[in-house]
Design an enzyme around this catalytic site. Sequence first.
Site, PDB file in Angstrom:
ATOM      1  N   GLY B 272      22.567  20.309  87.706  1.00  0.00           N
ATOM      2  CA  GLY B 272      23.008  21.585  88.255  1.00  0.00           C
ATOM      3  C   GLY B 272      22.577  22.771  87.426  1.00  0.00           C
ATOM      4  CD  GLU B 295      25.327   9.751  85.250  1.00  0.00           C
ATOM      5  OE1 GLU B 295      25.180  10.710  86.038  1.00  0.00           O
ATOM      6  OE2 GLU B 295      26.395   9.146  85.131  1.00  0.00           O
TER       7      GLU B 295
END
Lengths: 505, 505
Positions: B272, B295
């Site tokens: 984000g 991740e």
Amino acid sequence: MPEFDRIQCTALHSKIMTAEQAAELIPEGANVGMSGFTGSGSPNAVPQALANRIEKLYEQGKSFKIDLWTGASTAPEIDGALAKVNGIHTRLPYQSDPIGRKRINEGSMQYIDMHLSHVAQYVWFGFFGKLDVAVIEVAGILPDGSLIPSTSVGNNKTWLDQADLVILEVNEYAPLALAGMHDIYYGTQLPPHRVPIPLTKTSDRIGEQYLRCDPNKVIAIVPTNKSDRNSAFKAPDDSSKRIAGHLIEFFKHEVKLGRLPKDLLPLQSGVGNIANAVLAGLNDGPFENLTSFTEVLQDGMLAMLRSGKLANASCTALSLSPEGEHEFMKNIDFYRDKVVLRPQEISNHPELIRRLGVIAMNAMIEADIYGNVNSTHVNGSAIMNGIGGSGDFARNAYLSIFMANSIAKNGDVSCIVPSVSHVDHTEHDVQIIVTDQGLADLRGLSPKERARSIIANCVHPDYKPLLQDYYERALFQSVGKHTPTILSEALSWHDRAQRTGSMKP
Amino acid sequence: MPEFDRIQCTALHSKIMTAEQAAELIPEGANVGMSGFTGSGSPNAVPQALANRIEKLYEQGKSFKIDLWTGASTAPEIDGALAKVNGIHTRLPYQSDPIGRKRINEGSMQYIDMHLSHVAQYVWFGFFGKLDVAVIEVAGILPDGSLIPSTSVGNNKTWLDQADLVILEVNEYAPLALAGMHDIYYGTQLPPHRVPIPLTKTSDRIGEQYLRCDPNKVIAIVPTNKSDRNSAFKAPDDSSKRIAGHLIEFFKHEVKLGRLPKDLLPLQSGVGNIANAVLAGLNDGPFENLTSFTEVLQDGMLAMLRSGKLANASCTALSLSPEGEHEFMKNIDFYRDKVVLRPQEISNHPELIRRLGVIAMNAMIEADIYGNVNSTHVNGSAIMNGIGGSGDFARNAYLSIFMANSIAKNGDVSCIVPSVSHVDHTEHDVQIIVTDQGLADLRGLSPKERARSIIANCVHPDYKPLLQDYYERALFQSVGKHTPTILSEALSWHDRAQRTGSMKP
């Protein structure tokens, strides 16, 4: 002087003194790390002398506080005595003393309620500042200054490593035959230098028998002779027996489905009446060759070791009744083969709990219909004890089980509520909820499916219609229907209990 | 047929078929494990054909649903298409598709929001029942049937191992030069047979380059040619830049105090705008030779690899913009040396996150004054996306950091509230809270000290007096003064926002 038998490091003989003299060496405002985990292995003479010193200082109009770090809960001589004289500024990581609890809840003592596996590393990381003094109970001091631990290990390794100054209580009551039961792992490092912890079975020994200690840091040695704070064993009540029964049926079912091996997986069991009932149930149950990887060795596990149901037990402390202690000490050679006492950074380590596939069984204060669990707070604001190791185990367990009686306070409190008033274990970490009413298996269920299972299986009949009504109205009224919630009512049961004394309308 | 170049296992050539034919092979009510993590590496043709099939069945008055398991979020062709036709009964472990979200929040789709590190093992344990079909995107099939993974690994190893039937999408768009970037660890076991995972550095390779696959289970192979769902990169806004600035100042301070090494510790970064701002800040900052254990590989990390600030990156998926993808593919040999793509059971493993001492940086929806964090729910009832890996990282990190803008919805929502409406990360797991207003370092603070720090440093000026007022009244009125709470007001800000559109009175 008989204590010389236990203090074989002759260079330290000059440090032998009274508790009062030792207590004078603790500076105002110090961070003090003391031994102790449940009622076991905590110093008593020095903290009590320190409390007396603080009381006198207050009488003279002087202020004196320390920050107190331990393994977990301790004995009245530490937590009770120091809280009574308002001698603790900040307490961590766990406490269960009634006077301490009162201080925390009246706001006169700061309390940091932590995962027990986090404590040692945060101190090494420097997150709490410098540890000034360690006050550690030991069973004896060897010629090279290394220490025979007593009945708990807790954070003693870390306190001895990290403290500038060390005060030792040498407790003659602790049998020297404890030597060999401990396994002190010195392989921990700070990142980025950490390596795998080479433990793959509960009975593995990966460390040393004794605690290392730099004799140059030792400023005082105080001989003592006292038993641990041993709590009387209460025979399980009917409600606890029903919880145990539901759980053992569940284990049988899981074995039948091939989701658990016949000898289950290593057991972690919290302390208390329900835990003891579960252990008693397992001792009478069909499972053989069990193991445990847990924090404390209780009477229930002692019985299982004796009967042979439990092959071995890994823990960080004893937590026995007076009768349990008697039995343990009498047959200590038998138990030494089967019990390993480890630092709590190992007994509670996420790496090991996950690797071993522990079955975690912990008591709770309350759960909500979506499977969130409150282990620490009464009505959202007052601390009961603390999270202890329950989070370390629940998050990393093979099976994460929480247990409570369906009601408390003579029925004025339901342990299943619309929303818990404080969350210690989130919906993501809770798989099985058991009350005297029954067991809810939340694995593979969405929040709404969980709610239906918990209401159907776990709620006391007095509260079932109320909770069913709340859930149905929430399902209808809630803006989001993933976790249906009526915000204005979510905490209303607690609010009512606080105002009227009962959750009942 | 050009696809034969990528399907070198000749025994499987007979399984090549259309997506429509393959979709017919998925039985009603099946548990289906699909590849995909963020927008990367998910199948698209088969799920879309399945959605078409389901739509037609519904038109004929027939019902057809599957349970859909993935790595994490996927692309519109999976989650969007299948949710649109109401073809999913239960979805796990994470999703972020707007149509899927609508289904969940209207109550027509069940959703199990899980820690990403728990998924593979729960399937192995049998907790979700049998996995019937795996639908996996790959870059190619080798002569022995083993598979060249594409742009994400996720749970693919587990789906291929556990499924009865396997459908493969061979995506020609995925460069064969991806081969060698993956590290598939086959050393996981069920307890009690687990052993330490031999990874001690982010760049370690401990497994195999290819996914194992039993050719006898393969029932269909569908050639495709499509790009990942790549989200456009948004340049950081001012608020995100301020958050990044506070965080980088904090890191400098920690290095100065000796609580972080000069090259920090492995970075985990959520996806984000704020995360990208932090990475941009680090790319311009004073720290060299950084590493990451995370991740997803985002554009921000790509830039850091290019500049040399980031030495290497361990992740389970790419999550790039179209420009990022272009850059990555163009210089894939450069990146192959520096990027390791692992199964998510490894990228998110508690054992490894704790061992490596990861710095976990995750976005949140809201925090409360005591440091509890909500990552998943709007006003307690509606799901936003899910917890994803944030819990795996926060709990086990060296530093656990949560970030948000201090306000949302043009100021109608404060991201700091009296009590969060849903808890995903408890007070025990949250160390640092950062907003555009500033940073609160909660380490070593009691709940009341945390409240003062969060109110002083993180709250938007529009809400600061309101929150200060709440806290002071709570301190006065609350029965327990450990975590002062006014039960009737704790969720009132959310209730007001739900009723009036604003948290402001």
